[in-house]
Design a protein around this motif. Structure first.
Motif, PDB file in Angstrom:
ATOM      1  N   ALA A  61      -7.139  -4.515  -0.254  1.00 28.84           N
ATOM      2  CA  ALA A  61      -8.032  -4.877   0.969  1.00 28.84           C
ATOM      3  C   ALA A  61      -8.759  -6.052   0.477  1.00 28.84           C
ATOM      4  N   GLY A  62      -9.485  -6.169  -0.529  1.00 31.19           N
ATOM      5  CA  GLY A  62     -10.314  -7.221  -0.984  1.00 31.19           C
ATOM      6  C   GLY A  62      -9.580  -8.407  -1.333  1.00 31.19           C
ATOM      7  N   VAL A  63      -8.357  -8.170  -1.835  1.00 26.73           N
ATOM      8  CA  VAL A  63      -7.488  -9.581  -1.966  1.00 26.73           C
ATOM      9  C   VAL A  63      -7.274  -9.962  -0.938  1.00 26.73           C
ATOM     10  N   GLY A  64      -6.888  -9.281   0.194  1.00 24.34           N
ATOM     11  CA  GLY A  64      -6.338  -9.601   1.674  1.00 24.34           C
ATOM     12  C   GLY A  64      -7.600 -10.171   2.150  1.00 24.34           C
ATOM     13  N   ALA A  65      -8.702  -9.595   2.306  1.00 25.98           N
ATOM     14  CA  ALA A  65      -9.783 -10.426   2.769  1.00 25.98           C
ATOM     15  C   ALA A  65      -9.994 -11.701   2.081  1.00 25.98           C
ATOM     16  N   ALA A  66     -10.176 -11.726   0.643  1.00 26.30           N
ATOM     17  CA  ALA A  66     -10.418 -13.049  -0.072  1.00 26.30           C
ATOM     18  C   ALA A  66      -9.247 -13.955   0.390  1.00 26.30           C
TER      19      ALA A  66
ATOM     20  N   ALA B 151      -7.317   5.384  -3.403  1.00 28.10           N
ATOM     21  CA  ALA B 151      -8.255   4.652  -2.697  1.00 28.10           C
ATOM     22  C   ALA B 151      -8.801   3.509  -3.075  1.00 28.10           C
ATOM     23  N   THR B 152      -8.963   3.438  -4.627  1.00 28.95           N
ATOM     24  CA  THR B 152      -9.425   2.566  -5.650  1.00 28.95           C
ATOM     25  C   THR B 152      -8.292   1.301  -5.401  1.00 28.95           C
TER      26      THR B 152
ATOM     27  N   GLY C 150       0.711  -1.198   0.179  1.00 32.52           N
ATOM     28  CA  GLY C 150      -0.075   0.040   0.008  1.00 32.52           C
ATOM     29  C   GLY C 150       0.825   1.051  -0.060  1.00 32.52           C
ATOM     30  N   LEU C 151       1.971   1.279   0.756  1.00 34.88           N
ATOM     31  CA  LEU C 151       2.769   2.327   0.922  1.00 34.88           C
ATOM     32  C   LEU C 151       3.429   2.630  -0.558  1.00 34.88           C
TER      33      LEU C 151
END
Length: 462
Positions: free
Chosen positions: A157-162, A150-151, A25-26
């Motif tokens: 975040a979605g990939v990490g949650a998946a 943000a996108t 992310g950074l």
């Protein structure tokens, strides 16, 4: 175990996702910033080319207006005074940087970035024809620096949650695959402990649990076999008591009248009922056929002579005519001596129990190349339904007979590959034919085929 695996997978996956997602992310943030300032530098370089050629305001106004940043009002040019009398600094566009920042860049001609209200300002120094340093200022709004950030973070975040959800689901399935066989094994062990002997475990799951299931099923089969053997032993031992009980009953019948005689007969009848109860109780579960061991065997002629000596005394008391044939020479059969004794006593005991006094009977032994046939015949009323009589050992007859006698005979014959048949004897009553195979390995169907062949040869001979 299932939830423990899920918790471990959840903790490990979250740590891995955090370890990779935060640095990534950074990096995405820095990439967005670099993209915005690189675009600003490219537009500043375009104006710098025009400044190196001319400092005419009209031409510079057109050059600034031709750029994307200039058209949006985000580009300014700061040209210092030439030093000639009457010359003044020239400002093109809307500047946002402070005078201090501009002075610093003119003193040290190196591109720099400074924060301004609403965003950032890129200050790009450019040498002009008068030898002085002009500054091209490009305003970069905060929105352009964070454009798409943000996108990208949401996708990350979605990939990490998946990944977390997927790892938990996989761990849960693995846990189910491990836990369910263990639960089935525990339930089967509980059922077996409560007496449900048919409890078995599917042999699936991990290799270790499959091995445990195989061992459990083998153990359960052994338990069932041992219990069946115990029932058979109890039933056989109880049935062997029928021989002395028959003698006692017949002797008690000849005692005459009187209280002592009546008490003796009542005691014998009660004892016989108790033995019948023991036999029926032991036969509640269907026994399994036990093959005779490879070292078992006896002389059929000797056993038949011995048992006929025993029963002949009782036959003489009742006025029965007895005939014995085929026992003048040894006849070896693959049946243990106690088993053959029990079978003969069962057959002869049935003659005394179910035929009137004075009824003649005979025992014949026929020795063939591959089988020995023992015929027990009588001159009694016969058996109306031979098939039902042979099935009584498994059907639970309620006519006062346990049905175990013929079942003992059948099991002895089938253990050698033979069988038992009931027919009409030449004496007019019942004939029980016991076919005993000599190799001990023949299948009953094979024994019946051989027997039919022998019967056809005998008929052809006659």
């Amino acid at each position: 175990m299932r939830w423990a695996l899920v918790k471990v997978a959840l903790a490990v996956t979250v740590m891995v996702v955090v370890a990779f997602a935060v640095p990534l992310g950074l990096v995405i943030k820095e990439m967005a910033r670099d993209r915005a300032f690189t675009n600003a530098e490219r537009q500043a370089a375009a104006i710098g080319t025009s400044l190196s050629i001319t400092t005419d305001r009209a031409q510079l106004d057109r050059a600034v207006a031709s750029t994307q940043a200039g058209a949006a009002g985000h580009l300014a040019v700061h040209i210092p005074a030439s030093g000639e009398p009457g010359s003044r600094p020239m400002e093109i566009g809307t500047g946002r940087a402070t005078g201090k920042d501009l002075a610093t860049v003119q003193r040290v001609p190196r591109a720099s970035t400074t924060e301004v209200p609403g965003g950032y300002a890129l200050l790009q120094p450019t040498a002009i024809s008068t030898g002085q340093i002009a500054i091209v200022e490009v305003y970069v709004p905060e929105g352009e620096v964070t454009n798409g950030l943000a996108t990208a973070w949401l996708i990350l975040a979605g990939v990490g949650a998946a990944l977390v959800v997927g790892s938990v689901a996989v761990a849960d399935r693995l846990g189910v695959r491990m836990v369910q066989p263990a639960q089935r094994l525990a339930h089967a062990a509980h059922d077996l402990g409560e007496g449900r002997l048919g409890a078995r475990v599917p042999e699936d799951g991990p290799a270790e649990l499959r091995s445990a299931a195989v061992a459990f099923n083998s153990m359960a089969d052994q338990v069932v076999q041992l219990l069946a053997n115990e029932r058979e032993l109890a039933a056989d031992l109880s049935h062997r008591l029928r021989t002395p009980l028959t003698v006692l009953r017949l002797n008690a019948a000849s005692l005459g009248d009187g209280p002592a005689a009546e008490q003796t007969r009542a005691a014998v009848e009660q004892l016989e009922r108790e033995v019948d109860t023991i036999i029926r109780t032991a036969r509640e579960a269907k026994p399994q056929t036990q093959a005779t061991g490879p070292g078992a065997g006896c002389d059929a002629s000797e056993v038949v002579r011995e048992r006929m000596d025993f029963w002949s005394a009782l036959a003489e008391d009742e006025g029965r005519t007895v005939r014995l044939a085929g026992v003048d020479r040894p006849v070896r059969i693959p049946v243990a001596r106690p088993e053959l004794v029990a079978a003969l006593d069962a057959l002869l005991g049935n003659v005394f129990r179910h035929t009137p006094e004075g009824t003649a009977f005979s025992v014949d032994v026929h020795n063939g190349d591959d089988a020995v046939i023992v015929l027990v015949s009588d001159a009694g009323p016969g058996i109306a339904d031979p098939a039902a009589a042979l099935a009584r050992g498994n059907s639970g007859a309620r006519d006062g007979s346990t049905g175990l006698g013929l079942d003992i005979v059948r099991r002895v014959a089938e253990s050698t590959g033979g069988d038992v048949r009931i027919g009409r004897s030449v004496l007019g009553g019942t004939e029980v034919r016991v076919w005993i195979g000599l190799d001990g390995r023949a299948h009953p169907a094979e024994g019946r085929r051989r027997r039919r062949g022998v019967s056809r040869r005998r008929r052809a001979h006659h």
